[in-house]
Design a protein around this motif. Sequence first.
Motif, PDB file in Angstrom:
ATOM      1  N   HIS A 114       0.839  -1.200   0.000  1.00  0.00           N
ATOM      2  CA  HIS A 114       0.000   0.000   0.000  1.00  0.00           C
ATOM      3  C   HIS A 114       0.873   1.249   0.000  1.00  0.00           C
ATOM      4  N   ASN A 115       0.280   2.355  -0.430  1.00  0.00           N
ATOM      5  CA  ASN A 115       0.914   3.672  -0.312  1.00  0.00           C
ATOM      6  C   ASN A 115       0.496   4.333   0.993  1.00  0.00           C
ATOM      7  N   GLY A 167       7.467   7.962  -6.107  1.00  0.00           N
ATOM      8  CA  GLY A 167       6.263   8.790  -6.188  1.00  0.00           C
ATOM      9  C   GLY A 167       5.592   8.705  -7.543  1.00  0.00           C
ATOM     10  N   LEU A 168       6.403   8.527  -8.603  1.00  0.00           N
ATOM     11  CA  LEU A 168       5.973   8.403  -9.999  1.00  0.00           C
ATOM     12  C   LEU A 168       5.475   9.713 -10.596  1.00  0.00           C
ATOM     13  N   ASP A 169       4.707  10.506  -9.858  1.00  0.00           N
ATOM     14  CA  ASP A 169       4.223  11.792 -10.360  1.00  0.00           C
ATOM     15  C   ASP A 169       4.965  12.924  -9.655  1.00  0.00           C
ATOM     16  N   TRP A 170       5.130  14.061 -10.334  1.00  0.00           N
ATOM     17  CA  TRP A 170       5.951  15.151  -9.814  1.00  0.00           C
ATOM     18  C   TRP A 170       5.427  15.706  -8.493  1.00  0.00           C
ATOM     19  N   GLY A 187      10.456   9.130   0.679  1.00  0.00           N
ATOM     20  CA  GLY A 187       9.816   8.623  -0.536  1.00  0.00           C
ATOM     21  C   GLY A 187       9.477   7.152  -0.492  1.00  0.00           C
ATOM     22  N   GLU A 188       9.955   6.429   0.505  1.00  0.00           N
ATOM     23  CA  GLU A 188       9.738   4.984   0.572  1.00  0.00           C
ATOM     24  C   GLU A 188       8.277   4.608   0.815  1.00  0.00           C
ATOM     25  N   SER A 189       7.483   5.517   1.355  1.00  0.00           N
ATOM     26  CA  SER A 189       6.107   5.147   1.701  1.00  0.00           C
ATOM     27  C   SER A 189       5.192   5.045   0.479  1.00  0.00           C
ATOM     28  N   TRP A 190       5.696   5.368  -0.718  1.00  0.00           N
ATOM     29  CA  TRP A 190       4.930   5.095  -1.937  1.00  0.00           C
ATOM     30  C   TRP A 190       5.168   3.620  -2.286  1.00  0.00           C
ATOM     31  N   HIS A 191       4.744   2.759  -1.384  1.00  0.00           N
ATOM     32  CA  HIS A 191       5.166   1.362  -1.424  1.00  0.00           C
ATOM     33  C   HIS A 191       4.435   0.553  -2.485  1.00  0.00           C
ATOM     34  N   ASN A 192       3.163   0.826  -2.686  1.00  0.00           N
ATOM     35  CA  ASN A 192       2.450   0.140  -3.762  1.00  0.00           C
ATOM     36  C   ASN A 192       3.018   0.535  -5.119  1.00  0.00           C
ATOM     37  N   PRO A 226      11.881  12.535  -1.723  1.00  0.00           N
ATOM     38  CA  PRO A 226      13.232  13.087  -1.571  1.00  0.00           C
ATOM     39  C   PRO A 226      14.333  12.180  -2.113  1.00  0.00           C
ATOM     40  N   GLY A 227      14.146  10.861  -2.050  1.00  0.00           N
ATOM     41  CA  GLY A 227      15.147   9.959  -2.608  1.00  0.00           C
ATOM     42  C   GLY A 227      15.323  10.182  -4.096  1.00  0.00           C
ATOM     43  N   TYR A 228      14.205  10.353  -4.797  1.00  0.00           N
ATOM     44  CA  TYR A 228      14.280  10.599  -6.234  1.00  0.00           C
ATOM     45  C   TYR A 228      14.837  11.979  -6.527  1.00  0.00           C
ATOM     46  N   TRP A 229      14.559  12.940  -5.654  1.00  0.00           N
ATOM     47  CA  TRP A 229      15.140  14.277  -5.848  1.00  0.00           C
ATOM     48  C   TRP A 229      16.661  14.200  -5.852  1.00  0.00           C
TER      49      TRP A 229
END
Length: 311
Positions: free
Chosen positions: A244-245, A272-275, A255-260, A280-283
């Motif tokens: 789940h997210n 996150g996939l969307d902007w 950013g890890e909580s966007w788990h789904n 923060p990890g992807y940043w």
Amino acid sequence: MTEVDENPTPRRKTISNPYIHRLQRRHFLLFDVLPIIGTVAAFAFLAVRPFGVVEFALLFAMWLVTGLGVTVGYHRLFTHRTFKAAPWVAALLAILGSMAGQGGVVSWVALHRRHHEFSDREGDPHSPNLSGGGFTGAVRGLAHSHFLWMRRHEYPNIVHYAPDLIKDRKLVRVARLYYYWVALGLLIPTVIGGLVTMSWTGAVSGLLWGGFVRIFLLEHIVWAINSFLHMFGTRPYESRENSHNGGVFALVTLGESWHNNHHAFPDSPSFGLDWYRLDPGYWLIRTLAATGLAWDLKVPTTARMAAKRVA
């Protein structure tokens, strides 16, 4: 002429023996139980030195850099190969991730790859959904997946799960120094705290807040993803497991909580996939890419995401 065995014994995926279990118990006591004791000591030490700017700065800075070491280094780079990075960047991320005290990089990767292979099925090292039904089963599953599984478990065979990492000599050298990196992660805030305050109380406070409390907080943030986010949250994408997210926790989890999202697209450096979804990890990965230190980012296309989106 040497005969060739037409039915060779398949490689074992896991290893389980008394020696491995002793190492697991030692790691559990040192890096999972001791930070709890250190956190209690930090609050007790408030009677000697109040929590101030120095303590907050050390706690936040050490949490941020070691947390990024885990999410960007251990998880997105080494486990899922979602991007490529300059050798010194990869080594630095491995060192920072090691300072988190969550296991050496090769072992961590092997465990997480096994988790994805068997997620929420028999063989998953830390699923909360395999302990029976009802309220009792849910509580037992959460306790197991969040904390107790680390006391003793089948150890994933790194030859099977991480052959790419054990071929990387530089990374293996970093992994072999794991205990030294954890110690360095405790020494840095101790020294800084002592030098900034020019006192022994500042050094002890730095050790407690920038060391033990920081490890305690980061560990439970990461563990909550494996436990609570496999039971609660939103599921915008189809995935075979119960991920789940938890968007409200996006910043604190880096950013890890966007788990789904992650389980649906494990090869994506963006969770996150969307902007507009905080990640923060992807940043950090995008910043590295902008400076030429990271490349080959495998972000899923809009069409691929739409195909997996739950109607």
